[in-house]
Design an enzyme around this catalytic site. Structure first.
Site, PDB file in Angstrom:
ATOM      1  N   ASN A 164       1.906  93.182  -2.310  1.00 61.38           N
ATOM      2  CA  ASN A 164       0.420  92.859  -2.308  1.00 61.38           C
ATOM      3  C   ASN A 164      -0.383  94.340  -2.275  1.00 61.38           C
ATOM      4  O   ASN A 164      -0.239  95.131  -3.114  1.00 61.38           O
ATOM      5  CB  ASN A 164       0.533  92.189  -0.842  1.00 61.38           C
ATOM      6  CG  ASN A 164      -0.580  91.000  -0.929  1.00 61.38           C
ATOM      7  OD1 ASN A 164      -1.405  91.010  -1.657  1.00 61.38           O
ATOM      8  ND2 ASN A 164      -0.354  89.732  -0.380  1.00 61.38           N
ATOM      9  N   ASP A 217      -2.718  91.592   3.597  1.00 62.91           N
ATOM     10  CA  ASP A 217      -3.018  91.194   2.142  1.00 62.91           C
ATOM     11  C   ASP A 217      -3.356  92.205   1.383  1.00 62.91           C
ATOM     12  O   ASP A 217      -2.638  92.941   1.078  1.00 62.91           O
ATOM     13  CB  ASP A 217      -3.749  89.669   2.255  1.00 62.91           C
ATOM     14  CG  ASP A 217      -3.502  88.840   1.004  1.00 62.91           C
ATOM     15  OD1 ASP A 217      -3.362  89.635  -0.043  1.00 62.91           O
ATOM     16  OD2 ASP A 217      -3.817  87.715   0.868  1.00 62.91           O
TER      17      ASP A 217
END
Length: 291
Positions: free
Chosen positions: A146, A196
């Site tokens: 990510n 994220d």
């Protein structure tokens, strides 16, 4: 600022030459561009889930979609495959990506869920696409490759493998593009949920989007401590970047996929894109893929 909802809005990139925000909607298989002047969203549909987009020096974009790297010509909407990877892993796809200070495109893969909350573990990897179109694998056995960025002195690479719930720092050789010597930088707290996307500011601090945590957090890589939290009006916050004329605004993407109908009814802003002002800190322009 963008009311047009994204199933999985991701990878925002400020494009100075177009005065626009470029981003992807992974699950809708679209690369999008929003103009703050006209407030219009344009999009190009592609034939697979598209995990990331980055600027190309010569115009247009480099994208990571399905398990391949490709160029996207915005004007003709043509997608030209550069290279296919992981053809032995049909359940994998590319996720987040970003260009390094020398014009190389770093992007990582992940396994898709086979059922809600069920995915094969350690199937992902992190790759670097060089300007000559050669590729090296930097990391293996990742869960969800990510958020990523580089320190201002270009000596450290920061990376998130989401299911580790942590940000890691690696030594980074700007001349070769190689990364090494991972160390834990920050482990997310329970209410922050899962990390994220990520970006860096001009003070060298990291901003991490917390999916299901409804916030972005600012981390000091020197101390490994969280120093700021900005809450947003929807839970599934996916990524962030700085933009605007002097890079003093932060743009934040979100998602509505993954929310059940009852939750969606209570989350009118799910999938929208937000602008945060007044942070008192600026970001740095995005690097261009050097080919």
């Amino acid at each position: 600022v963008v009311k047009e909802k994204n199933r999985m809005g991701e990878c925002p990139v400020w494009e100075e030459r177009e005065n626009a925000l470029v981003y992807v909607d992974i699950n809708s298989q679209k690369v999008c561009r929003w103009s703050p002047v006209t407030n219009e969203v344009q999009s190009v549909s592609v034939d697979a889930r598209v995990g990331s987009v980055a600027l190309r020096q010569c115009g247009g974009y480099v994208i990571a979609l399905g398990t391949r790297f490709a160029f996207l010509d915005w004007d003709t909407q043509a997608v030209t495959t550069i290279l296919e990877l992981e053809q032995d892993k049909p359940n994998n796809r590319f996720n987040d990506g970003k260009v390094d200070p020398k014009g190389r495109f770093f992007a990582g893969t992940m396994a898709e869920e086979t059922a809600p909350g069920v995915r094969a573990r350690r199937q992902g990897a992190l790759y670097t696409l060089f300007p000559d179109h050669s590729v090296i694998k930097q990391l293996d056995q990742l869960d969800i490759s990510n958020g990523l960025d580089w320190s201002l002195d270009h000596r450290t690479f920061f990376h998130i493998d989401s299911l580790s719930y942590a940000v890691h720092a690696f030594s980074y050789d700007v001349h070769t593009g190689k990364i090494a010597c991972p160390k834990l930088l920050y482990h997310l707290e329970k209410e922050e949920q899962m990390p994220d996307g990520m970006c860096i500011d001009t003070e060298g601090k990291l901003w991490v989007a917390c999916i299901d945590g409804g916030r972005v957090i600012r981390i000091d890589p020197e101390t490994g401590k969280r120093i700021q939290t900005v809450r947003l009006p929807t839970p599934r916050i996916t990524s962030c970047c700085f933009g605007g004329k002097d890079y003093s605004e932060m743009y934040v993407t979100s998602a509505y996929d993954g929310l059940d109908e009852a939750t969606l009814a209570k989350e009118p802003h799910a999938g929208e894109i937000f602008k945060i002002t007044g942070l008192g800190v600026k970001g740095i322009p995005q690097n261009f893929y050097a080919a």
